[in-house]
Design a protein around this motif. Structure first.
Motif, PDB file in Angstrom:
ATOM      1  N   ALA A  39      28.316  39.031  34.084  1.00 16.25           N
ATOM      2  CA  ALA A  39      29.737  38.840  34.377  1.00 16.25           C
ATOM      3  C   ALA A  39      29.974  37.500  35.059  1.00 16.25           C
ATOM      4  O   ALA A  39      30.944  36.791  34.759  1.00 16.25           O
ATOM      5  CB  ALA A  39      30.238  39.980  35.261  1.00 16.25           C
ATOM      6  N   VAL A  40      29.101  37.145  35.977  1.00 18.18           N
ATOM      7  CA  VAL A  40      29.217  35.854  36.667  1.00 18.18           C
ATOM      8  C   VAL A  40      29.054  34.711  35.675  1.00 18.18           C
ATOM      9  O   VAL A  40      29.794  33.721  35.710  1.00 18.18           O
ATOM     10  CB  VAL A  40      28.164  35.743  37.791  1.00 18.18           C
ATOM     11  CG1 VAL A  40      28.108  34.312  38.324  1.00 18.18           C
ATOM     12  CG2 VAL A  40      28.495  36.700  38.919  1.00 18.18           C
ATOM     13  N   ALA A  41      28.098  34.849  34.765  1.00 16.86           N
ATOM     14  CA  ALA A  41      27.860  33.809  33.761  1.00 16.86           C
ATOM     15  C   ALA A  41      29.075  33.652  32.846  1.00 16.86           C
ATOM     16  O   ALA A  41      29.488  32.527  32.526  1.00 16.86           O
ATOM     17  CB  ALA A  41      26.621  34.160  32.939  1.00 16.86           C
ATOM     18  N   VAL A  57      41.423  36.905  31.026  1.00 16.29           N
ATOM     19  CA  VAL A  57      40.669  38.099  30.629  1.00 16.29           C
ATOM     20  C   VAL A  57      39.394  38.217  31.459  1.00 16.29           C
ATOM     21  O   VAL A  57      39.020  39.305  31.907  1.00 16.29           O
ATOM     22  CB  VAL A  57      40.327  38.053  29.125  1.00 16.29           C
ATOM     23  CG1 VAL A  57      39.380  39.190  28.746  1.00 16.29           C
ATOM     24  CG2 VAL A  57      41.595  38.142  28.294  1.00 16.29           C
ATOM     25  N   ALA A  58      38.731  37.089  31.688  1.00 19.60           N
ATOM     26  CA  ALA A  58      37.491  37.095  32.472  1.00 19.60           C
ATOM     27  C   ALA A  58      37.759  37.506  33.918  1.00 19.60           C
ATOM     28  O   ALA A  58      37.004  38.296  34.501  1.00 19.60           O
ATOM     29  CB  ALA A  58      36.849  35.709  32.432  1.00 19.60           C
ATOM     30  N   TYR A  59      38.831  36.986  34.493  1.00 19.82           N
ATOM     31  CA  TYR A  59      39.196  37.362  35.865  1.00 19.82           C
ATOM     32  C   TYR A  59      39.448  38.867  35.970  1.00 19.82           C
ATOM     33  O   TYR A  59      38.960  39.536  36.884  1.00 19.82           O
ATOM     34  CB  TYR A  59      40.455  36.611  36.300  1.00 19.82           C
ATOM     35  CG  TYR A  59      40.205  35.219  36.846  1.00 19.82           C
ATOM     36  CD1 TYR A  59      38.998  34.880  37.440  1.00 19.82           C
ATOM     37  CD2 TYR A  59      41.202  34.238  36.787  1.00 19.82           C
ATOM     38  CE1 TYR A  59      38.779  33.605  37.945  1.00 19.82           C
ATOM     39  CE2 TYR A  59      40.994  32.962  37.292  1.00 19.82           C
ATOM     40  CZ  TYR A  59      39.782  32.651  37.869  1.00 19.82           C
ATOM     41  OH  TYR A  59      39.568  31.391  38.377  1.00 19.82           O
ATOM     42  N   GLY A  64      37.305  44.586  40.906  1.00 17.58           N
ATOM     43  CA  GLY A  64      36.761  45.898  41.237  1.00 17.58           C
ATOM     44  C   GLY A  64      35.249  45.963  41.153  1.00 17.58           C
ATOM     45  O   GLY A  64      34.646  46.969  41.537  1.00 17.58           O
ATOM     46  N   ASN A  65      34.613  44.896  40.659  1.00 23.84           N
ATOM     47  CA  ASN A  65      33.148  44.864  40.588  1.00 23.84           C
ATOM     48  C   ASN A  65      32.604  44.299  41.897  1.00 23.84           C
ATOM     49  O   ASN A  65      32.497  43.088  42.075  1.00 23.84           O
ATOM     50  CB  ASN A  65      32.702  44.003  39.403  1.00 23.84           C
ATOM     51  CG  ASN A  65      31.208  44.111  39.146  1.00 23.84           C
ATOM     52  OD1 ASN A  65      30.439  44.501  40.018  1.00 23.84           O
ATOM     53  ND2 ASN A  65      30.801  43.753  37.932  1.00 23.84           N
ATOM     54  N   TYR A  71      25.841  37.557  43.853  1.00 21.74           N
ATOM     55  CA  TYR A  71      25.422  36.457  42.984  1.00 21.74           C
ATOM     56  C   TYR A  71      26.442  35.322  42.940  1.00 21.74           C
ATOM     57  O   TYR A  71      26.122  34.221  42.513  1.00 21.74           O
ATOM     58  CB  TYR A  71      25.177  36.995  41.567  1.00 21.74           C
ATOM     59  CG  TYR A  71      24.305  38.227  41.572  1.00 21.74           C
ATOM     60  CD1 TYR A  71      22.930  38.127  41.769  1.00 21.74           C
ATOM     61  CD2 TYR A  71      24.859  39.495  41.445  1.00 21.74           C
ATOM     62  CE1 TYR A  71      22.127  39.261  41.819  1.00 21.74           C
ATOM     63  CE2 TYR A  71      24.068  40.633  41.483  1.00 21.74           C
ATOM     64  CZ  TYR A  71      22.708  40.512  41.675  1.00 21.74           C
ATOM     65  OH  TYR A  71      21.919  41.636  41.732  1.00 21.74           O
ATOM     66  N   ASP A  72      27.676  35.627  43.341  1.00 23.25           N
ATOM     67  CA  ASP A  72      28.720  34.598  43.440  1.00 23.25           C
ATOM     68  C   ASP A  72      29.673  35.055  44.538  1.00 23.25           C
ATOM     69  O   ASP A  72      30.503  35.936  44.327  1.00 23.25           O
ATOM     70  CB  ASP A  72      29.458  34.450  42.108  1.00 23.25           C
ATOM     71  CG  ASP A  72      30.421  33.264  42.113  1.00 23.25           C
ATOM     72  OD1 ASP A  72      30.954  32.937  43.194  1.00 23.25           O
ATOM     73  OD2 ASP A  72      30.654  32.679  41.039  1.00 23.25           O
ATOM     74  N   LYS A  73      29.549  34.465  45.690  1.00 25.30           N
ATOM     75  CA  LYS A  73      30.276  34.925  46.874  1.00 25.30           C
ATOM     76  C   LYS A  73      31.798  34.813  46.744  1.00 25.30           C
ATOM     77  O   LYS A  73      32.541  35.534  47.408  1.00 25.30           O
ATOM     78  CB  LYS A  73      29.824  34.117  48.103  1.00 25.30           C
ATOM     79  CG  LYS A  73      28.368  34.304  48.471  1.00 25.30           C
ATOM     80  CD  LYS A  73      28.090  35.726  48.928  1.00 25.30           C
ATOM     81  CE  LYS A  73      26.648  35.894  49.384  1.00 25.30           C
ATOM     82  NZ  LYS A  73      26.351  37.298  49.777  1.00 25.30           N
ATOM     83  N   THR A  74      32.281  33.929  45.900  1.00 25.83           N
ATOM     84  CA  THR A  74      33.734  33.702  45.826  1.00 25.83           C
ATOM     85  C   THR A  74      34.361  34.176  44.511  1.00 25.83           C
ATOM     86  O   THR A  74      35.552  33.963  44.282  1.00 25.83           O
ATOM     87  CB  THR A  74      34.047  32.205  46.003  1.00 25.83           C
ATOM     88  OG1 THR A  74      33.457  31.465  44.925  1.00 25.83           O
ATOM     89  CG2 THR A  74      33.517  31.698  47.336  1.00 25.83           C
ATOM     90  N   ALA A  75      33.575  34.796  43.646  1.00 29.03           N
ATOM     91  CA  ALA A  75      34.087  35.198  42.327  1.00 29.03           C
ATOM     92  C   ALA A  75      35.273  36.155  42.446  1.00 29.03           C
ATOM     93  O   ALA A  75      36.318  35.959  41.811  1.00 29.03           O
ATOM     94  CB  ALA A  75      32.975  35.846  41.505  1.00 29.03           C
ATOM     95  N   LEU A  76      35.126  37.182  43.261  1.00 26.56           N
ATOM     96  CA  LEU A  76      36.198  38.171  43.391  1.00 26.56           C
ATOM     97  C   LEU A  76      37.446  37.572  44.014  1.00 26.56           C
ATOM     98  O   LEU A  76      38.568  37.862  43.586  1.00 26.56           O
ATOM     99  CB  LEU A  76      35.715  39.368  44.217  1.00 26.56           C
ATOM    100  CG  LEU A  76      34.762  40.330  43.501  1.00 26.56           C
ATOM    101  CD1 LEU A  76      34.296  41.427  44.450  1.00 26.56           C
ATOM    102  CD2 LEU A  76      35.444  40.955  42.291  1.00 26.56           C
ATOM    103  N   SER A  77      37.268  36.744  45.014  1.00 28.67           N
ATOM    104  CA  SER A  77      38.437  36.138  45.657  1.00 28.67           C
ATOM    105  C   SER A  77      39.147  35.196  44.689  1.00 28.67           C
ATOM    106  O   SER A  77      40.384  35.128  44.672  1.00 28.67           O
ATOM    107  CB  SER A  77      38.016  35.383  46.928  1.00 28.67           C
ATOM    108  OG  SER A  77      37.133  34.314  46.605  1.00 28.67           O
TER     109      SER A  77
END
Length: 325
Positions: A39-41, A57-59, A64-65, A71-77
């Motif tokens: 998902a991060v990739a 779509v990727a966001y 919720g994951n 693996y990516d500290k800022t992905a959700l934010s």
């Protein structure tokens, strides 16, 4: 020896302490780790590609994951911040293209409707606005109108921060009133058009059949639009019964009463059902009368043929006698 025992005890304590943590953490499984990294990739690739629809779509796919932060500290934010803004930008772009509504889900191909984006980010007021534009652009599209009418299905208000309770979202009354106004206008147009078709009911039997088909089609469609109002489709069904009465009273009803039955069956009232039974009874009586009439005509032809055959045989015999045969 003492040092070895202390070290062994420390390792045992570490094992006892760590194992439960790993067992209780759903993000430390091999499959979970693999999924999170994928998902991060995918998110990184979408961000680098610079294609807003794909990024949206990727966001949404990672919301919720909770395993991603390992693996990516800022992905959700980034996703939580990006979804609303990106969704509105994409919705405005779709609206500018005239793509107001589509029943298709949000996709990354850039063909998602403005309604789809607004709905995805929970901006129901804006979703209703573009839905109304779609309906007004296609006022005769009953399927589209039905979708607009049931737009609140599956919608929920943001959960209460204290209690966590969710309440279903209810669109403003003004939205419903505007839809009812449009449905009423469409039904009125159909009823007026039906009046023109019904003029053919005073013509020949062939014209009656053609007029009945067109008239009933409009009455049935008008009834579908009327169902959204409190009065329902009563007006369309009452008119259908009147059309049936007009046909049933024709002097040549033997050849047109089947059309009257079609009107009565659509009307559906108790009186109309009684009239159907009466007309069908007359149709059966007419059929039997025609059958008997046909038998009489056939009998008359048979008798005439037999009489003519006798005359022919007599003339033949007389001629043979005269010639000496």
């Amino acid at each position: 020896m003492r040092t070895v025992r202390i070290l062994s005890g420390a390792l045992l304590l570490l094992t006892v302490t760590v194992s439960p943590v790993r067992a209780d953490d759903p993000c430390l499984g091999d499959e979970e780790e693999k999924s999170a990294k994928a998902a991060v990739a995918a998110l990184t690739k979408a961000e680098q590609a610079g294609r807003p629809a794909e990024l949206f779509v990727a966001y949404r796919s990672i919301l919720g994951n909770e395993c991603l932060d390992r693996y990516d500290k800022t992905a959700l934010s980034r996703a939580k911040t990006g979804v609303p803004k990106l969704g509105r930008d994409l919705a405005k772009a779709a609206e500018a293209k005239g793509l107001f509504y589509s029943a298709d889900p949000v996709r990354g191909d850039g063909k998602t409707s403005a309604f789809g984006y607004f709905e995805a980010i929970g901006d129901y007021a804006e979703a209703n606005r573009v839905m109304m534009k779609a309906v007004q652009a296609k006022p005769d599209d009953l399927a589209l109108f039905t979708a607009a009418w049931g737009v609140d299905e599956g919608r929920w208000v943001v959960p209460d921060q204290k209690t966590g309770e969710r309440q279903p979202y209810v669109s403003p009354q003004a939205y419903r009133q505007e839809l009812l106004k449009l449905a009423s206008s469409t039904a009125d147009r159909l009823m007026k058009a039906e009046e023109q078709d019904a003029k053919g009911l005073s013509g020949s039997a062939i014209e009656v059949a053609a007029a009945t088909t067109k008239s009933l089609e409009k009455l049935r469609t008008a009834a579908e639009w009327m169902k959204f109002s409190q009065a329902g489709d009563k007006a369309a069904r009452e008119r259908a019964e009147q059309r049936g009465d007009a046909i049933a009273s024709r002097p040549d009803s033997t050849f047109t009463q089947a059309n009257a039955v079609m009107y009565y069956e659509f009307a559906g009232s108790s009186k109309a059902k009684d009239k159907v039974a009466q007309v069908k009874k007359k149709m059966e009586e007419s059929s039997r009368a025609l059958e008997k009439s046909g038998e009489k005509v056939k009998g008359a032809f048979t008798e005439q043929s037999q009489a003519e055959q006798k005359k022919f045989d007599k003339k033949k015999a007389d001629l043979e006698k005269e010639l000496g045969f």
